[in-house]
Design an enzyme around this catalytic site. Structure first.
Site, mmCIF file in Angstrom:
data_model
loop_
_atom_site.group_PDB
_atom_site.id
_atom_site.type_symbol
_atom_site.label_atom_id
_atom_site.label_comp_id
_atom_site.label_asym_id
_atom_site.label_seq_id
_atom_site.Cartn_x
_atom_site.Cartn_y
_atom_site.Cartn_z
ATOM 1 N N SER A 1 0.804 -1.218 0.000
ATOM 2 C CA SER A 1 0.000 0.000 0.000
ATOM 3 C C SER A 1 0.840 1.273 0.000
ATOM 4 O O SER A 1 0.392 2.305 -0.507
ATOM 5 C CB SER A 1 -0.961 0.009 1.192
ATOM 6 O OG SER A 1 -0.276 -0.237 2.391
ATOM 7 N N HIS B 1 1.513 4.626 4.323
ATOM 8 C CA HIS B 1 0.642 5.332 3.393
ATOM 9 C C HIS B 1 1.095 6.776 3.193
ATOM 10 O O HIS B 1 1.173 7.262 2.059
ATOM 11 C CB HIS B 1 -0.802 5.307 3.903
ATOM 12 C CG HIS B 1 -1.417 3.940 3.891
ATOM 13 N ND1 HIS B 1 -2.750 3.710 4.159
ATOM 14 C CD2 HIS B 1 -0.882 2.714 3.639
ATOM 15 C CE1 HIS B 1 -3.009 2.425 4.066
ATOM 16 N NE2 HIS B 1 -1.887 1.796 3.770
#
Length: 305
Positions: A209, A256
């Site tokens: 991610s 992230h």
């Protein structure tokens, strides 16, 4: 997914366009675009754009010669970022997805737990609480990279691979393979480095991610460069950030945010670098981000030593 080039008469000439909508690429009728070839004025999408001295040209005009005395082969079709237009512009995205799925199958095998423990991102951990320790602080820097291919659950890998396909495929086509791969890895490594710096040293982290958030950030830069509507992308980003900072989701928000920031910076360099110094600025920016990754890693290692 890829479509063969259309005839010289594009879709916008075959049917009326709504006054509020963008024209569609004459080679890819499913893609709206605000850019036109500077020679024939047909609309072209990022995959079809070939950088010219002024603006962009379509592949047909390039193959037909530039009108400056150069041979038609003198100008090779290029993406908006200066990359080579590939026959399969989504090949690397397919390979990355295949690698992540293959690694996850190993995680599900009989050696899965030991495999995951050996390659997940962790700062400093010991089964007994005493030396020897495992983790990045013990010299296992490869974990910053290998953790990008590991996943914690079926829903984790399914969601990440769907996101990688939806976001990565058009971005790979727009940037070209080399630049896309550079963006992917510097974003993922930046996410890993920020996780290592800020997360608890014994808290493991896995997932692609961080790199995907980097692709998301670069996509925003590209859409802005092409004057596309950013509202759908902003909505997707806001929803993802809500999940990211939800305490009950157990998500490494550092990966992230680190990936997103690196993706925005690197993406800006990819699509805004001046043509005459394009490669230097693009790969120079990637090098600077990697230097930051190394510095953050050294700082955290010193704290844990």
């Amino acid at each position: 997914m890829d479509q063969a080039p259309g005839s010289p008469q594009g879709p916008e000439e075959q049917r009326p366009q709504d006054a509020q909508s963008l024209p569609v690429c004459y080679r890819h009728p499913d893609r709206e675009t605000g850019v036109r070839c500077t020679r024939c004025e047909r609309p072209i999408c990022p995959e079809c754009m070939v950088s010219a001295s002024v603006g962009f040209q379509c592949p047909e005009c390039v193959r037909g010669g530039s009108g400056t005395g150069h041979a038609p082969t003198a100008a090779q079709p290029r993406t908006i970022a200066g990359g080579t237009v590939a026959a399969d512009p989504r090949l690397l995205t397919k390979i990355l997805i295949g690698l992540c799925v293959a690694v996850y199958l190993v995680q599900l095998s009989s050696v899965g737990d030991r495999f995951t423990d050996s390659f997940e991102l962790v700062g400093k951990v010991s089964v007994t609480g005493l030396p020897p320790y495992d983790g990045v602080s013990d010299g296992q820097w490869y974990r910053l990279l290998t953790a990008m291919f590991l996943h914690a659950s079926p829903i984790h890998i399914i969601f990440n691979m769907m996101s990688l396909w939806w976001i990565g495929s058009p971005l790979e086509a727009a940037l070209g393979r080399a630049r896309y791969l550079a963006l992917y890895f510097v974003s993922g490594l930046a996410g890993s480095a920020l996780t290592y710096l800020l997360a608890a040293p014994n808290s493991p982290s896995v997932g692609a991610s961080g790199a995907i958030f980097g692709l998301l950030g670069a996509t925003g830069i590209l859409l802005r460069r092409l004057n596309y509507d950013l509202r759908p992308l902003i909505a997707i980003l806001v929803i993802n950030l809500i999940f990211t900072f939800n305490p009950g989701m157990n998500i490494a928000w550092q990966a992230h945010i680190g990936g997103l920031v690196a993706g925005v910076i690197t993406g800006y360099a990819m699509v805004h670098a001046p043509r005459e110094r394009r490669a230097l600025i693009q790969y120079g920016t990637c090098a600077v981000v990697l230097v930051v990754v190394v510095v953050l890693t050294l700082i955290r290692t010193a704290q844990l030593s």
